[in-house]
Scaffold this active site. Structure first.
Site, PDB file in Angstrom:
ATOM      1  N   LYS B  43       0.828  -1.215   0.000  1.00 49.62           N
ATOM      2  CA  LYS B  43       0.000   0.000   0.000  1.00 49.62           C
ATOM      3  C   LYS B  43       0.856   1.256   0.000  1.00 49.62           C
ATOM      4  O   LYS B  43       0.539   2.241  -0.642  1.00 49.62           O
ATOM      5  CB  LYS B  43      -0.912   0.006   1.238  1.00 49.62           C
ATOM      6  CG  LYS B  43      -2.282  -0.628   0.963  1.00 49.62           C
ATOM      7  CD  LYS B  43      -3.142  -0.620   2.217  1.00 49.62           C
ATOM      8  CE  LYS B  43      -3.893  -1.937   2.334  1.00 49.62           C
ATOM      9  NZ  LYS B  43      -4.286  -2.251   3.698  1.00 49.62           N
ATOM     10  N   LYS B  45       4.500   1.605  -0.388  1.00 48.09           N
ATOM     11  CA  LYS B  45       5.764   1.783  -1.091  1.00 48.09           C
ATOM     12  C   LYS B  45       5.790   0.983  -2.389  1.00 48.09           C
ATOM     13  O   LYS B  45       5.688   1.513  -3.472  1.00 48.09           O
ATOM     14  CB  LYS B  45       6.930   1.337  -0.201  1.00 48.09           C
ATOM     15  CG  LYS B  45       7.092   2.191   1.066  1.00 48.09           C
ATOM     16  CD  LYS B  45       8.199   1.636   1.959  1.00 48.09           C
ATOM     17  CE  LYS B  45       9.348   2.589   2.126  1.00 48.09           C
ATOM     18  NZ  LYS B  45      10.442   2.038   2.929  1.00 48.09           N
TER      19      LYS B  45
END
Lengths: 148, 148
Positions: B43, B45
């Site tokens: 979510k 990186k």
């Protein structure tokens, strides 16, 4: 006090390394780990990804490890003479033959037990797997950039 | 007993991680480390290179670490409530603002000191540097193979 010696390159740590060192530690009271120098890695395998200083510091910071030192260049007998282990723990993929190594150590006046440790599932080419994953994900982009 | 909480992804360990955790440990008596789940990494990186199980096990095996757990998905306050730290140690590159985080914790009834730790020379994009090095060495070969 039983002193165990383990050794390796430890380039990009993975759980296979931790399992090897934990098993080695269980063979005795004190675990001394020999980390191969960059020059030795170059001679035997390939260019190391992370420098010897970093590989040494990471290994020193692992719980099973009492002491970690850089190896000597040349053969392994110099560092064995320095560490004076009671036991040498070989990883599943280290190339020495246990019996031949013990015999060579005896010939040099050192009575050391050589123990071959087992393989763990995630040992299987741990570092190579990680490298392959990185390359797979980046190949398309990298090749595109090269063409531009 | 002062409990310190540190957190991170810890994907491909490098000495910057060890410095961060050693500094965090020095702030108190017990260091609990929250390792981000694969879903959280995705979510925030990118796809993690090594799976959460391996990242957790490696962090658990580092000397400064008393306990390591996987994070919760969603915001960080759930895991803070669970760990009940006295101090939260932020790495130099973690995005929270110390004061804003402390205020939000107070608003939720938690009085926790937030400490920003310094940067070390080899912190500088440690993991990215390693990845870049792997890619550089392999790009030529990989692109050639793709063409074949």
């Amino acid at each position: 006090m039983t002193r165990v010696m383990a050794s390796g390159v430890f380039d990009i740590l993975h759980t296979g390394h931790v399992h090897y060192l934990s098993e080695a530690k269980r063979l005795g009271d004190e675990l001394v780990v020999v980390v191969a120098t960059d020059n030795t890695v170059r001679k035997n395998k390939h260019e190391p990804i992370t420098p010897e200083k970093m590989r040494l510091e990471l290994v020193q910071n692992l719980k099973p490890v009492d002491r970690a030192i850089l190896g000597h260049e040349g053969d392994m007998f110099g560092v064995v003479t320095e560490i004076k282990p009671d036991i040498i723990a070989l990883g599943y993929d280290q190339l020495f033959d246990e019996k031949a190594l013990e015999n060579e150590l005896v010939r040099r006046g050192m009575h050391i037990t050589v123990v071959r440790l087992g393989r763990y599932e995630d040992d299987l080419n741990g570092t190579r797997k990680i490298i392959r994953k990185i390359i797979e994900w980046h190949t398309a982009t990298a090749c595109k950039e090269e063409k531009d």
